[in-house]
Design an enzyme around this catalytic site. Structure first.
Site, PDB file in Angstrom:
ATOM      1  N   PHE A   1       0.814  -1.222   0.153  1.00  0.00           N
ATOM      2  CA  PHE A   1      -0.071  -0.035  -0.106  1.00  0.00           C
ATOM      3  C   PHE A   1       0.921   1.264  -0.081  1.00  0.00           C
ATOM      4  O   PHE A   1       0.399   2.388   0.733  1.00  0.00           O
ATOM      5  CB  PHE A   1      -0.956   0.148   1.218  1.00  0.00           C
ATOM      6  CG  PHE A   1      -1.613  -1.361   1.458  1.00  0.00           C
ATOM      7  CD1 PHE A   1      -2.628  -1.650   0.730  1.00  0.00           C
ATOM      8  CD2 PHE A   1      -1.269  -2.104   2.598  1.00  0.00           C
ATOM      9  CE1 PHE A   1      -3.290  -3.033   1.000  1.00  0.00           C
ATOM     10  CE2 PHE A   1      -1.578  -3.245   2.905  1.00  0.00           C
ATOM     11  CZ  PHE A   1      -2.768  -3.844   2.079  1.00  0.00           C
ATOM     12  N   CYS A   2       1.894   1.426  -0.872  1.00  0.00           N
ATOM     13  CA  CYS A   2       2.605   2.710  -0.724  1.00  0.00           C
ATOM     14  C   CYS A   2       3.158   3.135   0.420  1.00  0.00           C
ATOM     15  O   CYS A   2       3.312   4.231   0.830  1.00  0.00           O
ATOM     16  CB  CYS A   2       2.036   3.674  -1.553  1.00  0.00           C
ATOM     17  SG  CYS A   2       1.370   3.447  -3.077  1.00  0.00           S
ATOM     18  N   ALA A   3       3.462   2.127   1.455  1.00  0.00           N
ATOM     19  CA  ALA A   3       4.070   2.475   2.730  1.00  0.00           C
ATOM     20  C   ALA A   3       4.658   1.175   3.147  1.00  0.00           C
ATOM     21  O   ALA A   3       4.535   0.436   4.087  1.00  0.00           O
ATOM     22  CB  ALA A   3       2.958   2.784   3.643  1.00  0.00           C
TER      23      ALA A   3
END
Ligand SMILES: Cc1ncc(COP(=O)(O)O)c(C=O)c1O
Length: 487
Positions: free
Chosen positions: A379-381
């Site tokens: 999730f882009c983290a």
């Protein structure tokens, strides 16, 4: 006007469901039937409010370029677009006498703009956290020494470490950049306490409100208040208005200084062959023709959210989160990440894994057999997810090597279900039922992994998207129906 002042003028939160475009959409599932789609990926992008479409349609006959035309339509459109700025500013409780609302494409662009425009000097420090979306991490790394505050064992921001970092870098730290709510665990940061510590250390605070603004009331507070927020960004596509806008809000005085990061039409007052004199912000920061329709859409969505009341939305989503967590905690064979008992400081983002199963396989089954839209992965983290998964640095380095060599088979990750203001217990029941079935290995399909992407696909399940979306009915772009018939 606060939500409570609006009294009985508030729309009931339950009615929001009727205001969602596509709430009754059915999609094909593996057994050959169609089922109502349950959308639980609101943290990525939300569906659209019908009233947003209504106001866009009402506006479109008046649509025209803004700020430079002299015709009636241009004047009306300019008036509307200028007002939209104030609507957003008031929605987040900004002091409009000193603050400026700048329209951009999304939160990512807003943060990049702030990093491009911030007058960093060599040696300056930005303090951010390991919890951040990459959009609130990578832009800072390009301009300043970026320090990442860690997390506690259950995934919460380590506030003690944040304060120690503020003390350690006092004098050098110019900006602290934190998310209002995490897109992984939904955990909210105590932004006003943080603001007080940050200001005492002589720095400014940026809040990434992409995941906070759709779910909780926000008050940036007035500049004289030590607990105020200096800069804030949000995205309209996470607020039921997916028409390509986002916003950066900050002090007018900040945007008055320096050159704009993007130059061209609109940003200038006077241009000679060797000089350009900038307009005042926000015009100075909105180069080129702005997304007027996107701005109208965001203001329309805000009108709906305020019509229901952000406190009511918060209460509804919190009750649903409690219900969901209680039910998921009863499912054997799954792991939930982040706090599972104390949910007060969390918006409705629920990360989990089914023990012994790849997250991408679980997400594929949810979609193909359950008609449920969730998301999986990191999730882009990446740093935050890997810490929650307890991936060691050696494992991380090995994984990175394999991924860079094109093999994503073992890419780490989680499944994420995320709630919006229109979801209800029936949606949660569908989710829990499907998670139970998967955890008990009661799914029917045979799924094959594409190691280049890490995604799983059900064998023998073919879908013709053109059946559902006619613009690409035959694979190519279609002619409008009437045209096709007469040709
Ligand atoms: C916390 C957070 N920050 C920033 C972003 C980036 O938002 P956008 O993709 O709209 O630029 C996201 C998107 O998911 C997010 O969840």
């Amino acid at each position: 006007m606060s939500d409570t002042d609006r009294g009985n003028r508030l729309l009931p939160v339950e009615n929001l469901r009727d205001d969602i475009v596509g709430i009754d959409t059915v999609v094909p599932v593996l057994d050959g039937t169609e089922r109502r789609y349950v959308f639980l990926d609101n943290a990525a992008s939300t569906p659209t409010f019908r009233r947003v479409l209504y106001w866009i349609e009402e506006f479109l006959p008046w649509y025209s370029g803004v700020h430079r035309g002299t015709g009636f339509k241009s004047l009306l459109a300019t008036d509307a677009f200028d007002r939209v700025h104030d609507v957003v500013g008031r929605f987040v409780g900004a002091d409009l006498s000193t603050s400026c609302v700048v329209f951009v494409r999304n939160t990512t662009e807003a943060i990049n703009k702030l990093s491009n425009r911030f007058p960093f000097a060599p040696g300056d420090v930005v303090i951010t956290t390991v919890m951040e979306h990459h959009s609130n991490d990578l832009p800072w790394r390009r301009y300043a020494t970026t320090v990442h505050v860690g997390i506690t064992d259950d995934g919460q921001l380590d506030l003690g470490a944040l304060r120690r970092n503020l003390a350690q870098y006092k004098g050098r730290v110019k900006l602290v950049a934190v998310s209002g709510a995490s897109n992984i665990t939904g955990l909210c940061s105590p932004i006003h306490d943080i603001a007080e510590w940050v200001h005492a250390a002589g720095a400014l605070l940026f809040v990434d409100a992409a995941q906070l603004a759709p779910h909780r009331p926000i008050t940036m507070l007035d500049d004289a208040d030590p607990r105020h927020i200096d800069f804030l960004a949000l995205s309209a596509h996470k607020m039921y208005a997916p028409f390509g806008t986002g916003v950066l809000i900050g002090p007018k005085a900040f945007f008055e200084q320096g050159d704009p990061d993007v130059v061209g039409g609109g940003v200038v007052d006077v241009v000679t062959l060797d000089k350009a004199f900038w307009n005042h912000p926000p015009l100075k920061e909105e180069a080129g023709s702005p997304n007027v329709v996107g701005g109208i859409a965001l203001a329309a969505a805000i009108s709906v959210l305020q019509g229901v009341g952000m406190e009511n939305i918060q209460a509804h989503e919190h009750a649903l989160l409690e219900y969901c967590m209680k039910r998921l905690k009863g499912v054997r064979g799954i792991t939930l990440y982040g706090p599972t008992d104390t949910l007060q400081g969390k918006v409705g983002v629920i990360p989990f894994n089914v023990d012994g199963m790849h997250h991408a396989l679980v997400a594929a089954i949810m979609s193909t057999e359950g008609a449920i839209g969730v998301r999986d992965g990191c999730f882009c983290a990446h740093p935050y997810v890997k810490q929650l998964l307890r991936v060691t640095s050696e494992q991380d380095a090995q994984l990175a090597g394999r991924i860079l060599a094109g093999d994503k088979a073992d890419i780490p990750g989680m499944v994420r279900a995320s709630l919006g203001c229109y979801n209800n217990e029936e949606d949660v029941d569908r989710l829990v039922h499907m998670v139970e079935r998967i955890a008990h290995r009661e799914y029917r399909g045979k799924y094959v992994q594409d190691t280049a992407t890490g995604a799983f696909h059900p064998e023998g399940f073919r879908v013709h998207y053109g059946r559902y979306f006619s613009l690409f009915e035959d694979g190519e772009v279609s002619l409008p129906r009437g045209y096709a018939e007469s040709s």
